[in-house]
Design a protein around this motif. Structure first.
Motif, short mmCIF file in Angstrom:
data_model
loop_
_atom_site.label_atom_id
_atom_site.label_comp_id
_atom_site.label_asym_id
_atom_site.label_seq_id
_atom_site.Cartn_x
_atom_site.Cartn_y
_atom_site.Cartn_z
N ASN A 33 1.87 -9.49 -4.08
CA ASN A 33 1.01 -10.63 -3.77
C ASN A 33 1.78 -11.85 -3.29
OD1 ASN A 33 -1.42 -11.94 -3.48
ND2 ASN A 33 -1.66 -12.42 -5.66
N PRO A 34 2.60 -11.70 -2.26
CA PRO A 34 3.28 -12.87 -1.69
C PRO A 34 2.30 -13.71 -0.88
CG PRO A 34 3.70 -10.95 -0.34
CD PRO A 34 2.91 -10.46 -1.52
N VAL A 35 2.74 -14.86 -0.42
CA VAL A 35 1.84 -15.75 0.31
C VAL A 35 1.37 -15.14 1.62
CG1 VAL A 35 2.81 -17.83 -0.74
CG2 VAL A 35 3.78 -16.97 1.40
N ASN A 36 2.12 -14.18 2.15
CA ASN A 36 1.71 -13.50 3.38
C ASN A 36 1.17 -12.10 3.09
OD1 ASN A 36 4.20 -12.46 2.66
ND2 ASN A 36 4.90 -12.20 4.77
N ARG A 37 0.56 -11.94 1.93
CA ARG A 37 0.00 -10.64 1.53
C ARG A 37 -0.91 -10.06 2.62
NH1 ARG A 37 -3.46 -12.48 -1.87
NH2 ARG A 37 -5.10 -12.39 -0.29
N CYS A 38 -1.73 -10.90 3.23
CA CYS A 38 -2.69 -10.41 4.22
C CYS A 38 -1.99 -9.80 5.43
CB CYS A 38 -3.61 -11.54 4.67
SG CYS A 38 -4.80 -12.03 3.40
N TYR A 39 -0.77 -10.22 5.70
CA TYR A 39 -0.03 -9.63 6.81
C TYR A 39 0.16 -8.14 6.56
CZ TYR A 39 3.71 -8.55 10.09
OH TYR A 39 4.45 -7.97 11.08
N PHE A 40 0.52 -7.78 5.34
CA PHE A 40 0.79 -6.38 5.02
C PHE A 40 -0.51 -5.58 4.93
CE2 PHE A 40 4.31 -8.89 3.28
CZ PHE A 40 5.33 -8.34 4.02
#
Length: 279
Positions: A95-102
């Motif tokens: 759940n990093p801040v760019n989770r949606c990228y993955f």
């Protein structure tokens, strides 16, 4: 016809013209109002040369899949379901801040080969013009994989998506936004299937009580209910709160709270430095 109506008509015509230039198109179709409008216009223009594909994973509520299936049948567009494996990727579950990228990487890494194999040269998503002004790292992942965003390209904002959906006779034009369940967790908290399931069950429970536009944010063992500010007083006065707490505890939460500020999209992004929110 007023100027607003004229502009909307122009945008709809441009949207149809974009699809008219395509031979065949595959729609990344979640069942939300954006991708459903795209599916509707694609089908109106392309007929059987358009197909809607819904990706299924633990971050999608079963009720949302049921809605997507029903809506596709109403439109008449061919609809299929595929499974995605973002939960197998620690870059996503951490759940990093760019989770949606993955998440979007997994989605389009699944859809693009499928589209090419089936003879669909275009993969279309439901990104609208407003999304481009928000923190949406998944948009970059989709662009890198060649996805096309006709709503954004034509300049159709969220409010216009709803207006056009209503104009085209889609009964769900007022359907509340329903991003994936992973958006209910603060950045840095690990996402698991069990956590997604308890959040999903909690939101379904509240919707069955009549509260449709809401979020259940999950932080550790605490559930924080977010409702539109104007509904908070009515919620407190009309809900059997002890029973609600008991139900949520059965789902696995230890504590249940109500956010007095109310529901606001993207609230969890407040913890991010401003520079990280640059598009």
């Amino acid at each position: 016809m007023n100027e607003e109506t004229k502009l909307l008509t122009v945008k709809l015509t441009r949207l149809k013209n974009l699809f008219a230039e395509m031979d065949r198109a595959l729609i990344a179709y979640s069942g939300g109002v954006d991708s459903t409008l795209v599916a509707k216009v694609a089908y109106d223009v392309l007929g059987d040369r358009a197909i809607a594909i819904t990706a299924v994973s633990p971050s999608l509520l079963p009720e949302e899949l049921e809605d997507a299936t029903m809506q596709a049948a109403y439109i008449g567009i061919k609809h299929e379901i595929v499974s995605t494996g973002e939960m197998d990727n620690p870059n996503y579950t951490s759940n990093p801040v760019n989770r949606c990228y993955f998440c979007k990487s997994e989605l389009h890494d699944t859809l693009k080969p499928l589209a090419l194999k089936r003879g669909y040269p275009y993969v279309i998503d439901g990104v609208n013009a407003d999304d481009l002004q928000d923190y949406r790292p998944g948009i970059q992942a989709a662009k890198e994989r060649g996805a096309i965003s006709p709503l954004a390209e034509v300049g159709i904002a969220k409010s216009e998506v709803r207006q056009l959906s209503r104009q085209l006779g889609l009964p769900w034009w007022e359907k509340p936004a329903q991003p994936c369940l992973s958006s209910r967790f603060p950045y840095g908290e690990e996402i698991t299937v069990a956590k997604l399931q308890r959040v999903g069950r909690a939101e379904v429970y509240l919707r069955k009580l009549g509260w449709n536009n809401l979020r259940v944010r999950s932080e550790g063992d605490t559930a924080r209910i977010e409702l539109p500010p104007a509904q908070i007083t009515d919620f407190v006065n009309s809900t059997d709160l002890p029973n609600l707490v008991s139900v949520f505890q059965e789902y696995g939460f230890l504590f249940v709270t109500l956010d007095l500020e109310g529901y606001r999209s993207g609230k969890l992004n407040r913890v991010l430095p401003q520079e990280s929110l640059q598009i």
